[in-house]
Scaffold this motif. Structure first.
Motif, PDB file in Angstrom:
ATOM      1  N   ILE A   1       0.722  -1.193   0.094  1.00 41.09           N
ATOM      2  CA  ILE A   1      -0.048   0.044  -0.250  1.00 41.09           C
ATOM      3  C   ILE A   1       0.823   1.419   0.084  1.00 41.09           C
ATOM      4  O   ILE A   1       0.776   2.285  -0.934  1.00 41.09           O
ATOM      5  CB  ILE A   1      -0.712   0.140   1.312  1.00 41.09           C
ATOM      6  CG1 ILE A   1      -1.838  -1.076   1.121  1.00 41.09           C
ATOM      7  CG2 ILE A   1      -1.686   1.432   1.387  1.00 41.09           C
ATOM      8  CD1 ILE A   1      -2.929  -1.083   0.043  1.00 41.09           C
ATOM      9  N   ALA A   2       1.921   1.268   0.911  1.00 41.88           N
ATOM     10  CA  ALA A   2       2.745   2.455   0.907  1.00 41.88           C
ATOM     11  C   ALA A   2       3.678   2.668  -0.205  1.00 41.88           C
ATOM     12  O   ALA A   2       3.497   3.791  -0.674  1.00 41.88           O
ATOM     13  CB  ALA A   2       3.411   2.341   2.415  1.00 41.88           C
ATOM     14  N   LYS A   3       4.114   1.437  -0.730  1.00 41.99           N
ATOM     15  CA  LYS A   3       4.992   1.443  -2.085  1.00 41.99           C
ATOM     16  C   LYS A   3       4.316   2.010  -3.096  1.00 41.99           C
ATOM     17  O   LYS A   3       4.722   2.804  -3.867  1.00 41.99           O
ATOM     18  CB  LYS A   3       5.690   0.281  -2.089  1.00 41.99           C
ATOM     19  CG  LYS A   3       6.715  -0.176  -1.433  1.00 41.99           C
ATOM     20  CD  LYS A   3       7.232  -1.443  -1.512  1.00 41.99           C
ATOM     21  CE  LYS A   3       7.979  -2.107  -0.669  1.00 41.99           C
ATOM     22  NZ  LYS A   3       8.403  -3.445  -1.028  1.00 41.99           N
ATOM     23  N   GLN A   4       2.980   1.523  -3.425  1.00 41.73           N
ATOM     24  CA  GLN A   4       2.192   1.819  -4.442  1.00 41.73           C
ATOM     25  C   GLN A   4       1.771   3.393  -4.291  1.00 41.73           C
ATOM     26  O   GLN A   4       1.630   4.016  -5.359  1.00 41.73           O
ATOM     27  CB  GLN A   4       1.025   1.016  -4.716  1.00 41.73           C
ATOM     28  CG  GLN A   4       1.251  -0.298  -5.136  1.00 41.73           C
ATOM     29  CD  GLN A   4       0.253  -1.285  -5.207  1.00 41.73           C
ATOM     30  OE1 GLN A   4      -0.805  -1.019  -5.076  1.00 41.73           O
ATOM     31  NE2 GLN A   4       0.503  -2.604  -5.373  1.00 41.73           N
ATOM     32  N   GLY A   5       1.305   3.572  -3.123  1.00 42.20           N
ATOM     33  CA  GLY A   5       0.910   4.900  -2.739  1.00 42.20           C
ATOM     34  C   GLY A   5       2.074   6.050  -3.129  1.00 42.20           C
ATOM     35  O   GLY A   5       1.526   7.246  -3.812  1.00 42.20           O
ATOM     36  N   ARG A   6       3.212   5.748  -2.565  1.00 46.49           N
ATOM     37  CA  ARG A   6       4.323   6.599  -2.936  1.00 46.49           C
ATOM     38  C   ARG A   6       4.469   6.904  -4.425  1.00 46.49           C
ATOM     39  O   ARG A   6       4.974   8.058  -4.722  1.00 46.49           O
ATOM     40  CB  ARG A   6       5.424   6.331  -2.050  1.00 46.49           C
ATOM     41  CG  ARG A   6       5.497   6.627  -0.620  1.00 46.49           C
ATOM     42  CD  ARG A   6       6.552   6.270   0.105  1.00 46.49           C
ATOM     43  NE  ARG A   6       7.347   4.997  -0.120  1.00 46.49           N
ATOM     44  CZ  ARG A   6       7.261   4.028   0.765  1.00 46.49           C
ATOM     45  NH1 ARG A   6       6.544   4.362   2.008  1.00 46.49           N
ATOM     46  NH2 ARG A   6       7.442   2.750   0.698  1.00 46.49           N
ATOM     47  N   ARG A   7       4.524   5.654  -5.033  1.00 45.43           N
ATOM     48  CA  ARG A   7       4.614   5.965  -6.622  1.00 45.43           C
ATOM     49  C   ARG A   7       3.527   6.853  -7.165  1.00 45.43           C
ATOM     50  O   ARG A   7       4.171   7.494  -8.007  1.00 45.43           O
ATOM     51  CB  ARG A   7       4.934   4.486  -7.297  1.00 45.43           C
ATOM     52  CG  ARG A   7       5.900   3.701  -7.134  1.00 45.43           C
ATOM     53  CD  ARG A   7       5.966   2.460  -7.999  1.00 45.43           C
ATOM     54  NE  ARG A   7       5.212   1.416  -7.690  1.00 45.43           N
ATOM     55  CZ  ARG A   7       5.542   0.239  -6.801  1.00 45.43           C
ATOM     56  NH1 ARG A   7       6.496   0.409  -6.284  1.00 45.43           N
ATOM     57  NH2 ARG A   7       4.389  -0.329  -6.641  1.00 45.43           N
ATOM     58  N   ARG A   8       2.441   6.526  -6.932  1.00 42.10           N
ATOM     59  CA  ARG A   8       1.332   7.287  -7.420  1.00 42.10           C
ATOM     60  C   ARG A   8       1.707   9.082  -6.930  1.00 42.10           C
ATOM     61  O   ARG A   8       1.167   9.573  -7.837  1.00 42.10           O
ATOM     62  CB  ARG A   8      -0.029   6.830  -6.822  1.00 42.10           C
ATOM     63  CG  ARG A   8      -0.295   5.495  -7.629  1.00 42.10           C
ATOM     64  CD  ARG A   8      -1.723   4.824  -7.158  1.00 42.10           C
ATOM     65  NE  ARG A   8      -2.797   5.822  -7.213  1.00 42.10           N
ATOM     66  CZ  ARG A   8      -3.904   5.556  -6.613  1.00 42.10           C
ATOM     67  NH1 ARG A   8      -4.014   4.536  -5.589  1.00 42.10           N
ATOM     68  NH2 ARG A   8      -4.946   6.366  -6.801  1.00 42.10           N
ATOM     69  N   LEU A   9       1.953   9.061  -5.588  1.00 42.73           N
ATOM     70  CA  LEU A   9       2.220  10.497  -5.215  1.00 42.73           C
ATOM     71  C   LEU A   9       3.316  11.095  -5.961  1.00 42.73           C
ATOM     72  O   LEU A   9       3.052  12.176  -6.768  1.00 42.73           O
ATOM     73  CB  LEU A   9       2.464  10.381  -3.766  1.00 42.73           C
ATOM     74  CG  LEU A   9       2.751  11.730  -3.131  1.00 42.73           C
ATOM     75  CD1 LEU A   9       1.492  12.785  -3.106  1.00 42.73           C
ATOM     76  CD2 LEU A   9       3.200  11.489  -1.501  1.00 42.73           C
ATOM     77  N   SER A  10       4.454  10.298  -6.366  1.00 39.98           N
ATOM     78  CA  SER A  10       5.258  11.043  -6.908  1.00 39.98           C
ATOM     79  C   SER A  10       4.945  11.366  -8.445  1.00 39.98           C
ATOM     80  O   SER A  10       5.124  12.509  -8.950  1.00 39.98           O
ATOM     81  CB  SER A  10       6.570  10.066  -7.071  1.00 39.98           C
ATOM     82  OG  SER A  10       7.249   9.816  -5.757  1.00 39.98           O
ATOM     83  N   SER A  11       4.069  10.544  -9.064  1.00 42.24           N
ATOM     84  CA  SER A  11       3.447  10.841 -10.207  1.00 42.24           C
ATOM     85  C   SER A  11       2.884  12.142 -10.310  1.00 42.24           C
ATOM     86  O   SER A  11       2.854  12.768 -11.363  1.00 42.24           O
ATOM     87  CB  SER A  11       2.768   9.519 -10.868  1.00 42.24           C
ATOM     88  OG  SER A  11       2.173   9.651 -12.053  1.00 42.24           O
ATOM     89  N   ILE A  12       1.999  11.943  -9.553  1.00 47.09           N
ATOM     90  CA  ILE A  12       0.905  13.406  -9.378  1.00 47.09           C
ATOM     91  C   ILE A  12       1.849  14.535  -9.208  1.00 47.09           C
ATOM     92  O   ILE A  12       1.864  15.675  -9.870  1.00 47.09           O
ATOM     93  CB  ILE A  12       0.051  13.162  -8.351  1.00 47.09           C
ATOM     94  CG1 ILE A  12      -1.152  12.207  -8.497  1.00 47.09           C
ATOM     95  CG2 ILE A  12      -0.552  14.426  -7.740  1.00 47.09           C
ATOM     96  CD1 ILE A  12      -1.940  11.793  -7.171  1.00 47.09           C
ATOM     97  N   LEU A  13       2.732  14.674  -8.242  1.00 46.60           N
ATOM     98  CA  LEU A  13       3.669  15.683  -7.900  1.00 46.60           C
ATOM     99  C   LEU A  13       4.809  15.948  -9.059  1.00 46.60           C
ATOM    100  O   LEU A  13       4.876  17.367  -9.094  1.00 46.60           O
ATOM    101  CB  LEU A  13       4.428  15.748  -6.628  1.00 46.60           C
ATOM    102  CG  LEU A  13       3.467  15.273  -5.462  1.00 46.60           C
ATOM    103  CD1 LEU A  13       4.433  15.008  -4.047  1.00 46.60           C
ATOM    104  CD2 LEU A  13       2.597  16.576  -5.142  1.00 46.60           C
ATOM    105  N   PHE A  14       4.910  15.225  -9.630  1.00 44.24           N
ATOM    106  CA  PHE A  14       6.119  15.379 -10.716  1.00 44.24           C
ATOM    107  C   PHE A  14       5.658  15.397 -12.207  1.00 44.24           C
ATOM    108  O   PHE A  14       6.247  15.420 -12.923  1.00 44.24           O
ATOM    109  CB  PHE A  14       7.246  14.649 -10.352  1.00 44.24           C
ATOM    110  CG  PHE A  14       7.972  14.923  -9.282  1.00 44.24           C
ATOM    111  CD1 PHE A  14       8.431  15.885  -8.635  1.00 44.24           C
ATOM    112  CD2 PHE A  14       8.009  13.834  -8.233  1.00 44.24           C
ATOM    113  CE1 PHE A  14       8.977  16.132  -7.413  1.00 44.24           C
ATOM    114  CE2 PHE A  14       8.373  13.942  -6.840  1.00 44.24           C
ATOM    115  CZ  PHE A  14       9.031  15.129  -6.569  1.00 44.24           C
ATOM    116  N   SER A  15       4.359  15.248 -12.476  1.00 45.17           N
ATOM    117  CA  SER A  15       3.670  15.354 -13.687  1.00 45.17           C
ATOM    118  C   SER A  15       3.170  16.587 -14.308  1.00 45.17           C
ATOM    119  O   SER A  15       3.156  17.520 -13.442  1.00 45.17           O
ATOM    120  CB  SER A  15       2.698  14.395 -13.813  1.00 45.17           C
ATOM    121  OG  SER A  15       1.646  14.564 -13.255  1.00 45.17           O
TER     122      SER A  15
END
Length: 100
Positions: A86-100
């Protein structure tokens, strides 16, 4: 630490989330409703749903309420376990949102 955080979330979670779900359905721009719903979901062990709601807020308005969604997301990650999927996938999705 994750158990302590999970217990805190469970203690604060309302038993009934139907009002929050109605508010969310009525006004998708009401970021307070998905934030409160995410807190309740995390308290009930529904970590993926909580992460989804929090990421939706962050995607719509990163700085809403002084970053309340991001702060809650970190709490959910702590409760799920820093190395959980959950944390790993969430962090990846968060990074995608913040850096897109």
């Amino acid at each position: 630490e994750s158990v302590r955080t999970a217990l805190m979330l469970a203690d604060e979670a309302p038993a009934d989330t139907s009002e929050l779900e109605k508010r969310l359905a009525a006004d998708p721009k009401d970021h307070a409703a998905p934030l409160e719903l995410a807190k309740a979901q995390a308290g009930h062990g529904e970590m993926k749903a909580a992460v989804d709601n929090l990421l939706t807020i962050i995607q719509a308005d990163r700085e809403w309420n002084d970053g309340a969604a991001r702060q809650q997301l970190i709490t959910v990650f702590d409760a799920a376990g820093a190395n959980s999927e959950i944390a790993k996938q969430g962090r990846r999705r968060l990074s995608s949102i913040l850096f897109s």
